[in-house]
Design an enzyme around this catalytic site. Structure first.
Site, short mmCIF file in Angstrom:
data_model
loop_
_atom_site.label_atom_id
_atom_site.label_comp_id
_atom_site.label_asym_id
_atom_site.label_seq_id
_atom_site.Cartn_x
_atom_site.Cartn_y
_atom_site.Cartn_z
N TYR A 1 70.41 37.29 9.53
CA TYR A 1 70.06 36.05 8.84
C TYR A 1 68.67 35.53 9.21
O TYR A 1 67.95 35.03 8.36
CB TYR A 1 71.10 34.97 9.13
CG TYR A 1 72.41 35.28 8.45
CD1 TYR A 1 72.61 34.91 7.12
CD2 TYR A 1 73.42 35.98 9.10
CE1 TYR A 1 73.79 35.23 6.46
CE2 TYR A 1 74.60 36.31 8.45
CZ TYR A 1 74.78 35.93 7.13
OH TYR A 1 75.93 36.25 6.48
N ASN B 1 74.56 42.52 10.47
CA ASN B 1 74.47 41.22 9.80
C ASN B 1 73.18 40.56 10.26
O ASN B 1 72.96 40.41 11.46
CB ASN B 1 75.65 40.32 10.17
CG ASN B 1 76.95 40.81 9.57
OD1 ASN B 1 76.98 41.79 8.83
ND2 ASN B 1 78.04 40.14 9.91
N GLU C 1 80.92 40.92 14.20
CA GLU C 1 80.12 40.09 15.10
C GLU C 1 80.83 39.71 16.39
O GLU C 1 81.11 38.53 16.63
CB GLU C 1 79.67 38.82 14.37
CG GLU C 1 78.90 39.09 13.10
CD GLU C 1 78.27 37.83 12.49
OE1 GLU C 1 78.61 36.72 12.92
OE2 GLU C 1 77.42 37.97 11.60
N GLU D 1 75.94 41.97 5.99
CA GLU D 1 75.78 40.57 5.57
C GLU D 1 74.30 40.21 5.59
O GLU D 1 73.59 40.54 6.56
CB GLU D 1 76.47 39.58 6.52
CG GLU D 1 77.95 39.49 6.38
CD GLU D 1 78.58 38.47 7.36
OE1 GLU D 1 77.90 37.49 7.73
OE2 GLU D 1 79.74 38.70 7.74
N ARG E 1 83.04 43.99 0.51
CA ARG E 1 83.47 43.89 1.90
C ARG E 1 84.31 42.62 2.06
O ARG E 1 83.81 41.52 1.84
CB ARG E 1 82.26 43.85 2.84
CG ARG E 1 82.63 43.60 4.27
CD ARG E 1 81.43 43.59 5.22
NE ARG E 1 81.92 43.27 6.56
CZ ARG E 1 81.51 42.24 7.30
NH1 ARG E 1 80.54 41.46 6.87
NH2 ARG E 1 82.05 42.01 8.47
N HIS F 1 87.84 39.49 11.41
CA HIS F 1 86.76 38.55 11.13
C HIS F 1 87.21 37.17 11.63
O HIS F 1 87.31 36.21 10.86
CB HIS F 1 86.40 38.56 9.64
CG HIS F 1 85.03 38.04 9.32
ND1 HIS F 1 84.11 38.74 8.59
CD2 HIS F 1 84.42 36.85 9.63
CE1 HIS F 1 82.99 38.02 8.45
NE2 HIS F 1 83.16 36.86 9.07
#
Ligand code: FCB
Length: 460
Positions: A301, A299, A166, A361, A77, A121
Site C-alpha cells: 500500500y 500486499n 499478513e 493486494e 482472491r 484472514h
C-alpha cells in the site's frame, strides 16, 4: 498505440476477505470470531460498527460474482471463515459452513473466474482465543485441522491456496499494538503469535498439497520499502529495525534463514523476548516453516518513511526526505509511492528470489461517492492503481517474476478498526440498501483487464 502491455498470461484479479464482506454472522452455525468480540468493545471500531451484516455477501454472492464477470477479471482472491467451518475451532466440521464456499467456488468457475482462496484472514474463532489465541502452539495445530477440512472439500476445484494473510498485522497489530483483534498489548505475545502463524503455515503446506492435487500454495505478506528520513545514524538504524520487524522477520524464516539476528538482538534489548526465542521455537520448527512454496503473495500500500525520535539536538540536521503533503496521501493517511513498490519487488527478487510473485493486494481508500447522476467518479483511485501498475510493469522489465495483480478491493467493506469509514472498493456499496454501483475505477480496470495493458492515457 502506446499502451503499456503486460506479459501474456498475467493474472488480473480482485481481492476481498470473509469478515470484511460476508456478514451473516450467525448463519448456518457460524461461531463468533475475535473480530466479533472486539467490535462489541466500546471504542474498538472507529465508527462503532461491526461485521454482522457488512456487504451481506454471504447472501448476495451471485450478484458479486456477476460484478466480477462484468469486470472481466480472471481471478478472485477471497478468504474462508474458520468460525463457519470449525465453530469449535477444531474437531467437528460444520458442513453447512463449507457449503457456502462450495456454492461460491462453483459460481466463480461457471463465470470463468479462477478462485484463489486464503485460509486465514484474521477471523480466528473466539474459542481459540480463549485458549491463548496465536500465542498457543495448539492453535497452530488447530489451523492444520482447519486447512485439512477446507482443502478436502474444495481442493478438487480450488488450485490456488494462500495459507495466511499478513502475519505481521495478525501478530503485531493484534497482540503488540492492540489495534486489531484480539486487542492485546504485549510484544512477547506478538512474537510468539508470529512464530505460531508461520509454523502453522509450514505445517499446513503439505496438507494442502495432498488434498488439492497440483495446487499452487503460497503465503501473503504485507511488505514495504523502508526509507530513512535522513542520513543520521539514528534514522538509519531505526530504518533497519523497521525493515527487520516488518519484512525480514517473516521473509527470512520462510526462505530458510531463520529469524534475523540483528532483530532478535533488538527484541532482546527491548525486553520483547523474556524467555529468548527458545520459549516458543522448538527444534524442528524452522525446518517446517521453510516448506517450499510456489509463489509469494505481496500486499503493498505505501512505503515506510522512518524518523527516529532519538536524534540528538546537535545532530538534528534537516530531514532530507520531508513528510509528504496531504494531497499525496489516501484517506488512510498512507503516502502514494508506486516507486517504492518497484523498489520492493526488485529487492525481493534479488534477496530472496521467490519462484513467482503475485501482488495479492494493492489499492486505495478514497471516500468519493455517487454524484447527482448516481455515478462515482473516483479519479484518484484510478490514478493510484495506474501508478502501481506502471511500477509492476517496471519491475517485470527489471527481471522480477511478477505474474499477477489483485486489486484491493472488489467492494467497499468493513475496514477493520476503521469500520465502514474507509472505502477501498472499485464498486460502491450503500450499506443501508446494499446497492452496488460500479465506480469509474472499476470500469477503467475492466478495460485494463480486457486489453492486458494500461491504456495510452496512463501508460507514461
Ligand atoms: C490489508 C488487509 C486487508 C485490507 C487492506 C486495506 O492490510 O489485508 O484486509 O484491510 O489492508
Amino acid at each position: 498505440m502506446n499502451e503499456l502491455r503486460f506479459p501474456e498470461g498475467f493474472v488480473w484479479g480482485v481481492a476481498t476477505s470473509a469478515f470484511q464482506i460476508e456478514g451473516a454472522a450467525e448463519a448456518d452455525g457460524r461461531a463468533p470470531s475475535i473480530w466479533d468480540t472486539c467490535a462489541a468493545r466500546p471504542g474498538f471500531i472507529a465508527d462503532g460498527s461491526d461485521g454482522r451484516v457488512a456487504c451481506d455477501h454471504y447472501h448476495r454472492y451471485p450478484e458479486d460474482v456477476a460484478l466480477m464477470k462484468e469486470l472481466g477479471v480472471g481471478a478472485y482472491r477471497f478468504s474462508v471463515a474458520w468460525p463457519r467451518v470449525l465453530p469449535e475451532g477444531r474437531g467437528r466440521v460444520n458442513a453447512a459452513g463449507l457449503d457456502f464456499y462450495d456454492r461460491l467456488v462453483d459460481a466463480l468457475l461457471a463465470a470463468g473466474i479462477t478462485p484463489w482462496s486464503t485460509l486465514y484472514h484474521w477471523d480466528l474463532p473466539q474459542c481459540l482465543e480463549d485458549i491463548g489465541g496465536w500465542t498457543s502452539r495448539d492453535v497452530a495445530s488447530a489451523f492444520v485441522e482447519y486447512a485439512d477440512a477446507v482443502t478436502r472439500r474444495l481442493g478438487d476445484r480450488v488450485k490456488h491456496w494462500i495459507t495466511h494473510n499478513e502475519p505481521w498485522c495478525a501478530s503485531v497489530l493484534g497482540y503488540a499494538q492492540g489495534e486489531h483483534a484480539p486487542g492485546r498489548k504485549s510484544w512477547p505475545d506478538a512474537l510468539a503469535a508470529a512464530h505460531h502463524l508461520l509454523l502453522s503455515h509450514g505445517w499446513g503446506v503439505p496438507v494442502i498439497r495432498s488434498n488439492a492435487r497440483g495446487a499452487d500454495v503460497g503465503i501473503t505478506l504485507n511488505l514495504t520499502h523502508v526509507d530513512a528520513a535522513s542520513p543520521s545514524r539514528w534514522d538509519q538504524e531505526l530504518a533497519n529495525v523497521v525493515d527487520g520487524e516488518i519484512n525480514r522477520w517473516y521473509l527470512d524464516p520462510l526462505f530458510g534463514r531463520g529469524y534475523p539476528e540483528d532483530i532478535v538482538s533488538h527484541h532482546q534489548r527491548e525486553g520483547h523476548l523474556p524467555g529468548g526465542l527458545e520459549a516458543f521455537v522448538q527444534p524442528q520448527d524452522l525446518q517446517a516453516i521453510r516448506a517450499p512454496t510456489d509463489f509469494l503473495g505481496v500486499n503493498f500500500y505505501t512505503r515506510a518513511l522512518v524518523r527516529s525520535e532519538r536524534v540528538p539536538e546537535r545532530e538534528n540536521a534537516p530531514r532530507t526526505i520531508p513528510e509528504p503533503p496531504d494531497d499525496q496521501r489516501t484517506d488512510m493517511g498512507w503516502e502514494v509511492r508506486p516507486d517504492a513498490l518497484r523498489a520492493l519487488l526488485v529487492r525481493l527478487h534479488e534477496d530472496y528470489a521467490p519462484a513467482r510473485i503475485f501482488i495479492t493486494e494493492n489499492g486505495a481508500a478514497y471516500a468519493t461517492g455517487p454524484d447527482a447522476d448516481g455515478r462515482v467518479q473516483d479519479d484518484r483511485r484510478l490514478a493510484y492503481v495506474a501508478g502501481h501498475l506502471r511500477a509492476c510493469r517496471a519491475a517485470i522489465d527489471a527481471g522480477v517474476p511478477l505474474h499477477g495483480y489483485f486489486l484491493w478491493s472488489l467492494l467497499d467493506n468493513f475496514e477493520w478498526a476503521f469500520g465502514y469509514e474507509k472505502r477501498f472498493g472499485i464498486v460502491w456499496v450503500d450499506f443501508e440498501t446494499q446497492q452496488r454501483i460500479m465506480k469509474a475505477s472499476g470500469r477503467w480496470y475492466a478495460r485494463v483487464v480486457r486489453a492486458n495493458a494500461l491504456p495510452e492515457e496512463q501508460a507514461a
